[in-house]
Design a protein around this motif. Structure first.
Motif, mmCIF file in Angstrom:
data_model
loop_
_atom_site.group_PDB
_atom_site.id
_atom_site.type_symbol
_atom_site.label_atom_id
_atom_site.label_comp_id
_atom_site.label_asym_id
_atom_site.label_seq_id
_atom_site.Cartn_x
_atom_site.Cartn_y
_atom_site.Cartn_z
ATOM 1 N N ASN A 109 0.821 -1.213 0.000
ATOM 2 C CA ASN A 109 0.000 0.000 0.000
ATOM 3 C C ASN A 109 0.851 1.257 0.000
ATOM 4 N N LEU A 110 2.100 1.116 -0.390
ATOM 5 C CA LEU A 110 3.008 2.259 -0.466
ATOM 6 C C LEU A 110 3.188 2.669 -1.922
ATOM 7 N N ARG A 158 -1.211 12.336 3.739
ATOM 8 C CA ARG A 158 -0.606 11.005 3.707
ATOM 9 C C ARG A 158 0.548 10.930 2.709
ATOM 10 N N GLN A 201 10.550 -0.121 0.540
ATOM 11 C CA GLN A 201 9.430 -0.675 -0.218
ATOM 12 C C GLN A 201 9.166 -2.145 0.110
ATOM 13 N N TRP A 240 3.585 -1.492 5.333
ATOM 14 C CA TRP A 240 2.725 -0.806 4.356
ATOM 15 C C TRP A 240 1.430 -1.550 4.097
ATOM 16 N N ARG A 241 1.322 -2.781 4.584
ATOM 17 C CA ARG A 241 0.050 -3.497 4.418
ATOM 18 C C ARG A 241 -1.071 -2.815 5.203
ATOM 19 N N LEU A 274 -0.908 0.633 6.037
ATOM 20 C CA LEU A 274 -0.874 2.070 5.796
ATOM 21 C C LEU A 274 -1.045 2.330 4.303
ATOM 22 N N ASP A 275 -1.561 3.482 3.979
ATOM 23 C CA ASP A 275 -1.741 3.874 2.584
ATOM 24 C C ASP A 275 -1.051 5.219 2.400
ATOM 25 N N THR A 314 2.039 7.821 0.362
ATOM 26 C CA THR A 314 2.881 8.153 -0.782
ATOM 27 C C THR A 314 4.152 8.813 -0.266
#
Length: 228
Positions: free
Chosen positions: A7-8, A44, A64, A69-70, A72-73, A75
């Protein structure tokens, strides 16, 4: 260039390409401190000033790959001093991975709905690997037909490519996907390709997209961001 991992989203750019060049840039250490403390901005999005060197490459590759990141969302925008450093880093980054080219389609019917598949319990678009001596356009049409059961698919126009990384066994893969807009009829029978772990297919519209979106892959959400 945007590279998705879990989700990154890693957004690579250079200073002169920033829409707001006065934006505050932080370091990798500051980023990790902020994440550890839970200081996540409302947008975010974090902006990191980075350079093309071995230590930065190692940090970003480890970043990465992080399983956090699973949940969190986010950038993370990596800002380079110039275009040459930006392009050189992209090549260094890709050289770390096994590179795979795929092709797929954003298929629209006469009702303005888009065809989505449920692949390994996540919503996606039909796509697959480009075979030897096969054009991406040919691969895209073939994969759409194979994964959905559609018999008649019209190729319309090329869309932007997406990039994402993932682990397959002990190997890390950098996947480039060539996307094409397509058209098909809603009356055709849909048959999920079960051997490719596709368990559901459905036509999605603006009303049903909010139900699908949270469980769609990030690169798919990005690709469909302007569709609805």
């Amino acid at each position: 260039m945007k590279i998705f991992a879990l989700n990154l989203c890693l957004h690579l750019t250079w200073k002169h390409a920033l829409k707001n060049p006065q934006r505050t840039l932080i370091s990798y250490v500051d980023l990790m401190n902020d994440l550890f403390k839970g200081n996540i901005p409302d947008s975010r999005t974090f902006y990191l000033e980075v350079s093309r060197d071995a230590s930065t490459l190692k940090e970003i590759i480890e970043l990465q790959k992080n399983e956090v990141w699973r949940n969190l969302d986010l950038t993370i925008c990596l800002v380079f001093s110039g275009e040459s450093a930006y392009e050189g880093f992209i090549q260094d980054f890709r050289d770390y991975f096994s590179n795979v080219d795929t092709a797929g389609g954003l298929v629209e019917n006469e009702k303005g709905e888009y065809l989505m598949i449920l692949h390994r319990k996540r919503w996606s678009l039909p796509k697959g690997q480009v075979e030897w001596r096969e054009d991406p356009e040919e691969a895209a049409i073939r994969e759409v037909k194979e994964e959905t059961g559609l018999k008649e698919v019209e190729l319309l126009e090329k869309m932007e490519k997406t990039y994402h990384t993932f682990r397959k066994g002990r190997k890390w893969i950098f996947k480039t996907t060539n996307w094409y807009k397509m058209r098909a009829s809603s009356v055709e029978q849909l048959v999920p390709q079960m051997e490719e772990h596709i368990t559901d297919i459905r036509w999605v519209n603006a009303e049903t997209w909010p139900e699908i979106e949270p469980n769609a892959f990030p690169q798919i959400r990005y690709l469909l961001s302007g569709a609805f």
